[in-house]
Structures are given as C-alpha cells and as structure tokens.
Design an enzyme around this catalytic site. Structure first.
Site, PDB file in Angstrom:
ATOM      1  N   CYS A 318       0.708  -1.154  -0.599  1.00 49.19           N
ATOM      2  CA  CYS A 318      -0.098   0.276   0.476  1.00 49.19           C
ATOM      3  C   CYS A 318       0.690   1.564  -0.198  1.00 49.19           C
ATOM      4  CB  CYS A 318      -1.092  -0.363   1.379  1.00 49.19           C
ATOM      5  SG  CYS A 318       0.221   0.379   3.248  1.00 49.19           S
ATOM      6  N   HIS A 376      -3.203   1.571   7.104  1.00 47.09           N
ATOM      7  CA  HIS A 376      -3.494   1.299   5.281  1.00 47.09           C
ATOM      8  C   HIS A 376      -2.019   2.875   4.904  1.00 47.09           C
ATOM      9  CE1 HIS A 376      -4.421   0.585   1.435  1.00 47.09           C
ATOM     10  NE2 HIS A 376      -5.205   1.308   1.477  1.00 47.09           N
ATOM     11  N   ASP A 401      -7.134   5.784  -3.857  1.00 44.77           N
ATOM     12  CA  ASP A 401      -6.483   5.026  -3.208  1.00 44.77           C
ATOM     13  C   ASP A 401      -6.303   3.622  -4.254  1.00 44.77           C
ATOM     14  OD1 ASP A 401      -5.223   2.917  -1.327  1.00 44.77           O
ATOM     15  OD2 ASP A 401      -6.838   2.013  -0.614  1.00 44.77           O
TER      16      ASP A 401
END
Length: 739
Positions: A318, A376, A401
């Site tokens: 991530c 995250h 994202d």
C-alpha cells in the site's frame, strides 16, 4: 476638358484624361494587393526563428525544476513566445495559431483551438478556447513579434503541438506540455495557500508513516516528480490506460477534469486490470521481483515500468502504491499528500462492521473475510467536485487509493471520495465513500469460534473506537507528523460520532433492504478490564517484555482462565506464524488487580524476523460465568540505526562523497548484506553498493560512495540495508546542493 498631370517614367510631365487616370489607379490598387499577398506569404514561409523562452516561461509556471529544455506551462496562466520574421510586422497583420492534442483533435472536444492575435476563430460549441495578444515589448518594424499566449483554465492536460502562420501560409510547428494549475483561481485544483502549494505540489520528498497505532515510525520517500523523464513517463501512463484505448477522443477530452485524471491514475498505478505500473504481492514471495520494503523512490519504479515497455514492476504494497501515485499527481499539478490510517478496516461486504474471529486457544485464524490492517496508506488529492449535489460542499481533499482491494465501477481503484463526506457519513455519494468510511470508522465485533461450530461474542470496551486511529500525514513546511483524524470523523465516544455512524449505515443500506449492526446498542459487561503494556523498549534482536493487567471491577470473586498468545503478523492483519502460547489460571478477588509478566525471548522469534511486519500479543479471559473478555497489542520492533551523510560541501556538477555506516548489534554474522542508495538530484537511478557482503558479529560497516549532483536545491539521500537478520533498515539525510 479636365486633365491631370503626372510624371512619366523618364521624368517628363504629361497629362491624362480622367478615364485613363481611373484605369491607372485601379491597376495600382491591384498591384498593391498582389504585393501584400506576396509579402504575407513570404512572411509566413519565412518565420525565421521561434523562441519558446522555456527557461523563463517554465520558471514563471513553476515547472523549471522538471526541465528548461522543453516548454511546460500551466493552464489559465499566460506564457510568452517570440516569432522572428523576415519582414516587418504591421498591426493590421493577422497571425494565426493552432494548438492540438491527441490523435484526433477536435474543437468540439476541446482538443483543438485556432486563434489569432485579434480573436479566436473557433466554431460554435467549441471548448477550451485559447487566446493570445501581441506584447508591447515587440519590435514590429524589425519583424520581432512577442506573443502572450494563454491556455484556458479548463484545457485538457497533456502534450500539444503549436503551429503559427500568417493566414494560409506555411506554418511553423513547436510542442509544449500543459499541466493543471493550483496557482490559478479558475482552475479546479486551485489551492489558495502558497505554503500548501509548495508542500503538496513542489516538494519532492517526505515521510510515509508505517507500523502500528501503538508504536509507529516513518520512512523517507523520494517522490521525484520533477525528474526530467517524468514528462514522458506520466504522459505514457495516460496514453496506455484502457479508457484511452477504447475511446481516444473522449479520453483526451476528459483530461481537462482532475476527477477523471485522478481515477485514471489511481487505476493505472496497479496492474490488476490494465498495463499499470505495479504488481501487488502480500504472500512474502518476492523472489522474482523486489520486496516492497526495499523501495524508497517512485522514480526507480516508474523508470523500470517505462523502460520495460509498460510491464508491471514487482512488487508493491500500500505505501508503495500511494508513494508512486503521489508522484504522478504532483507532476500533473494536482495537489496531493500521502495519508496513513492506523487500525485500518477492510470491509469486504460493505456492512460498515468488521467481524474478527479467534479460536478457542486465542489465535486468529489465517483466513478471514474482514480484516483490520495495522496501517493502510492512500493519497488525498485537492480538487473541486462539481459532479456532486451541493457541489461546493464537497470541494477540497479527496481520498484516492491505488492499492487493489475492491473494484470501483468494475476497475481496481478507489475514489475520489470527499473527506468531508466521510466525516459527515454521507455514504450515498460517489466515489467509494462507504468503503473509505469503513476504513476509518467501522465498528468491530469479536467472536470466539467454538469447537462445535458456534461462536461466542468477546466483550471489549473499545470495539466502537478501535478502527481509524492516528490518521497521519506530513505537516506543511516541516518533517513533523500532522494528525488529521478529526478531519475524517468526530471524536470517538462523542454523541456526534454515533449520530454520523448511524447516518452512514442508514444511507449505505438504502435500497438494500438491510441495516448494519450498530455495536453500541449491544450491552457490554464491564466487570473485567484487561490491558497489555510494554515493560521495555521494543527493539529488534532483543527480548520482548510486556505486562498483562487484569482488573476485577465486580463485587464478587472471579475464577479466570487466561490465554496469552504471540503471533507474527502481516501488516494486513493476517497471521504469519504462531510464536508463543501460554495459559494461566487465577482467582481474582472483588476489586483485585493482577499483573502477569509476558516474556518473548529473541531466540524464540528471531527465525521469523524477516518474514513478518509486526507482532500481535493477545489475551483472552473466560470467567466462571462463561463470559469472554479480550485485549491485544500490535507493535513493530525498532531496527538498529543506520547513518548516512555527505562529507564536505555539495555543489552542482562537482563530485561529492557520501558515507554510510551500520553496526551489526548481534553476536552472529549477517549474511546476504545489500546496501542501496537513492537520491533525486544526486543519483539518476538506484546505486547498489553490493549484494553479497557479510558483516561479522559486532562489526561496523563503513562505505564511502562518490557521485556528482546534477540538480541544485535541498535534496534527500536514503540508504537501505538488507541482510539475513534485519529487513531493509533505512536511514536518510538532507543536503543542500549549491548552484
């Protein structure tokens, strides 16, 4: 009869009757017209030189950090070009300019515009109207024409051709690149604060926060959006996206919209359904690529992708996806920042509730649909949202994202989701607001899975406050951490936080026929409280000492059966390895507090240290009534330090020496040692010092590396040391490169 006198070619005076005079005058006018046409044609064919003033224009448009060898401008802001002509330019002359972008430019699509120094010549319905005017600094009698050209604030971004000609004459052609303009009030990415523009558009490096909410650290990431090759790389990324392949006209036209561009970039950073930049991997099998923990720079990744014909780079997780996306967004001029959410929920069923499961021994099963990640990382982009109802209400920061988790409209991307919509629980808005809302504010229900297949709820007082902690980004103008949790949700425990959660569940459930589970409505026993606390610092290669505190708040004695477990964990909340299991039986008197020490020797966990991201120590307690209570702590281990510094003064185009130092803290040999150095403006690609070194017990590695800086300004160096016992230990320093 009236007669007019005139001079003959040899100078003698003669007379001419009026009719003859009229014929001569008509011939003279024809001759003048012919001369003018020839002159204009000659001028058009003999524009001797075009000067795009790349250095001064790029500096004025805040793009000179990228390059001064090609013209890169921002929309809504004028730039100057000089045309040096073969003949004098008159104010009555009309100079025609045409700009085009894409394979099939069209005025109706806003990808082509023809305009003059007088006015645009576009047809009705044209979009993205450019303009120009003759600058007062021009020297027309010498044929030097300085034009001030302004691209519209809604122009599609990308590479353009620019042609200039006098009427129908042969045109001269040049090229330029147009970017978004956060300095322009009419641009939809306008950011009013100059300090924020410097941070979120111009800054080429910054920390990315990682770890756990209990203890976290940061790595220094090189965004490198102003490296010269970023022009070709980022434009290539747009051109290979599937939307462009299906509809090149519509795609290029839509590049005027940062919402569209943001979704395209978000999808193209991962390769899950396109020719994207990065392949993700979360199973710790990185043999055919690079471990995600090794990366320190977006530039290295984007270079590999571009040089290998858009083949996905292996591997990312991530923070790598987010770091690369931030680079591309900042290149295009969309203000962008990297954000870390600790205790981040991954809600697979869109219920806004996370179910966590433990077995009867207190271990988390390997497989679970919902998970809570230790952290995250995503990005926020700054833009207006005219596509939403009450449009101005949702302008500002938008979550995007690029990590491939769930599909959005059939594609692995997420956002842009307005942060204010998440804060207010407006889960009925696009894009992907319910998913992001769950990441920061889902309620958690913990269950024990019994041997007979049934499940029992585990009581914990923090289930409504567990998700979404210490949401962090870099502070403006400093290396400090800026906690932005309050931008995403009301204070945990407040009445408004519950009101917003209920609203989010209701709006998200409309049309689905079901309502989510509001865990605050469940009665929580409060007679037993448990907490885990550290006794010593949590350092890699040292024993871990914790304390479990169990309190009986009830009025009767309780017989307690306590399970304590330690598990090596991936940061995504999945189990990597069981490390420790212990059982205790205690009888707690009414009001009594018991402290149980937990000791995890290095010799027990050392064999797994290179294969996990964090450690989870959990405690489950069952009392004689059958009630189950739980507590856990997630933590990372602090790596030994590594230092990196520049010896002496640093100047552009003059060699410098960089020194890296690392001491082996163990009584064992470190094998397969690898040292990598990166630094935009100092190294054009990663510098690999060695890939097979060994470092003896307690020995110090000291390496000196020579390089020649090629860019001035404040730059960052990052060192990465990887070996058999320590995974990708990182250190960094900043250095000012003098011009």
């Amino acid at each position: 009869m009236d007669q007019r006198c005139y001079l003959t070619e040899d100078g003698f005076e003669a007379s001419l009757k009026p009719r003859r005079l009229q014929e001569v005058f008509s011939l003279y006018q024809s001759w003048q017209s012919c001369c003018r046409t020839k002159r204009e044609s000659s001028m058009a064919n003999e524009i001797r030189r075009v000067d795009l003033h790349c250095k001064t224009n790029n500096a004025a448009h805040n793009t000179d950090e990228i390059t001064t060898r090609q013209l890169i401008v921002r929309r809504g802001q004028p730039f100057s070009i000089t045309l040096e002509m073969a003949f004098a330019f008159q104010t009555s002359d009309i100079l025609q300019l045409t700009v085009e972008t894409g394979r099939f430019p069209s005025q109706s699509q806003g990808t082509k515009c023809t305009f003059t120094n007088r006015a645009p010549t576009c047809v009705a319905g044209s979009k993205a109207i450019w303009s120009c005017k003759v600058d007062d600094r021009s020297v027309l009698q010498r044929g030097i024409v300085i034009l001030s050209v302004t691209p519209p604030a809604d122009a599609p971004v990308g590479r353009y051709s620019l042609s200039a000609a006098l009427k129908s004459g042969t045109a001269v052609k040049e090229s330029l690149v147009v970017l978004f303009n956060p300095w322009c009030q009419d641009d939809s990415v306008y950011l009013p604060d100059e300090k924020e523009r410097q941070e979120y558009v111009m800054n080429e490096h910054g920390p990315i926060y990682m770890g756990t909410a209990y203890n976290f650290n940061s790595i220094t990431w090189e965004f490198g959006q102003f490296e010269e090759e970023m022009v070709d790389i980022c434009l290539k990324l747009l051109d290979v996206n599937p939307k462009h392949q299906r509809d090149p006209d519509g795609d290029v036209s839509a590049r005027c919209n940062p919402i569209y561009i943001g979704r395209v970039i978000c999808a193209m950073i991962n390769c899950s359904d396109d020719m994207g930049v990065l392949a993700g991997c979360w199973d710790n099998n990185f043999q055919d690529g690079v471990s995600p923990t090794r990366w320190t720079s977006s530039v290295s990744i984007l270079q590999r992708w571009y040089q290998n014909n858009c083949m996905a780079v292996k591997y990312g997780q991530c923070w790598v996806f987010a770091g690369v996306m931030c680079t591309v967004m900042r290149f295009f001029g969309i203000p962008c920042r990297v954000v870390t959410n600790f205790q981040s929920a991954h809600d697979t069923d869109n219920s806004l509730t996370i179910d966590e499961y433990f077995d009867e021994y207190g271990f988390k099963p390997k497989q679970s649909l919902d998970n809570i990640w230790n952290f995250h990382v995503w990005v926020e982009g700054w833009m207006k949202r005219p596509d939403l109802q009450n449009e101005a209400c949702y302008d500002g920061w938008q979550v995007m994202d690029p990590t491939p988790q769930e599909k959005s409209e059939g594609v692995f991307c997420c956002g842009p989701a307005p942060v204010i919509a998440i804060y207010q629980g407006h889960t009925d808005l696009k894009y992907d607001v319910p998913f992001v809302f769950s990441e920061v504010n889902a309620d958690v229900v913990k269950w024990m899975l019994n041997a007979d297949g049934s499940k029992t709820k585990i009581h914990s007082l923090s289930d409504t406050a567990l998700v979404g902690q210490k949401i962090s980004t870099k502070a403006v103008g400093s290396l400090a951490r800026n906690d932005i949790t309050n931008a995403y949700k009301y204070q945990e425990g407040s009445s408004m936080e519950r009101v917003v959660y209920d609203r989010a569940v209701r709006l998200n459930s409309q049309g689905k026929g079901v309502l989510g589970t509001n865990t605050c409505q469940l009665t929580e026993p409060k007679e037993v409280e448990m907490s885990l606390e550290k006794e010593t610092s949590l350092k890699n290669a040292q024993d871990i000492k914790l304390n479990l505190k169990v309190s009986n708040r009830g009025k009767t004695n309780k017989k307690m059966f306590i399970l304590v477990n330690a598990q090596a964990m991936n940061y995504t909340g999945t189990q990597a390895k069981n490390i420790l299991h212990a059982q205790h039986e205690n009888t707690l008197l009414a009001g009594q507090v018991v402290n149980l020490p937990i000791h995890i020797p290095y010799s027990v966990y050392c064999k797994h240290v290179g294969n996990f991201d964090s450690m989870k120590v959990s405690a489950l307690t069952k009392d004689d009534k059958g009630d189950i209570y739980g507590s856990h702590i997630d933590f990372i281990l602090e790596d030994p330090p590594i230092s990196i510094k520049v010896l002496g003064e640093a100047c552009v185009n003059r060699p410098i020496t960089i020194e890296v130092e690392f001491q082996n803290p163990l009584n064992e040999t470190l094998r397969c040692c690898c040292l990598t150095i990166t630094g935009c403006g100092l190294f054009r690609s990663d510098h690999l010092e060695s890939n097979c070194m060994e470092l003896q017990p307690n020995e110090t590695l000291k390496v000196q590396i020579n390089t020649t800086p090629y860019k001035a300004g404040m730059k960052t160096l990052v060192a990465d040391f990887d070996c058999s016992a320590f995974r990708d230990v990182k250190g960094s320093c900043t250095v000012y490169i003098k011009p």
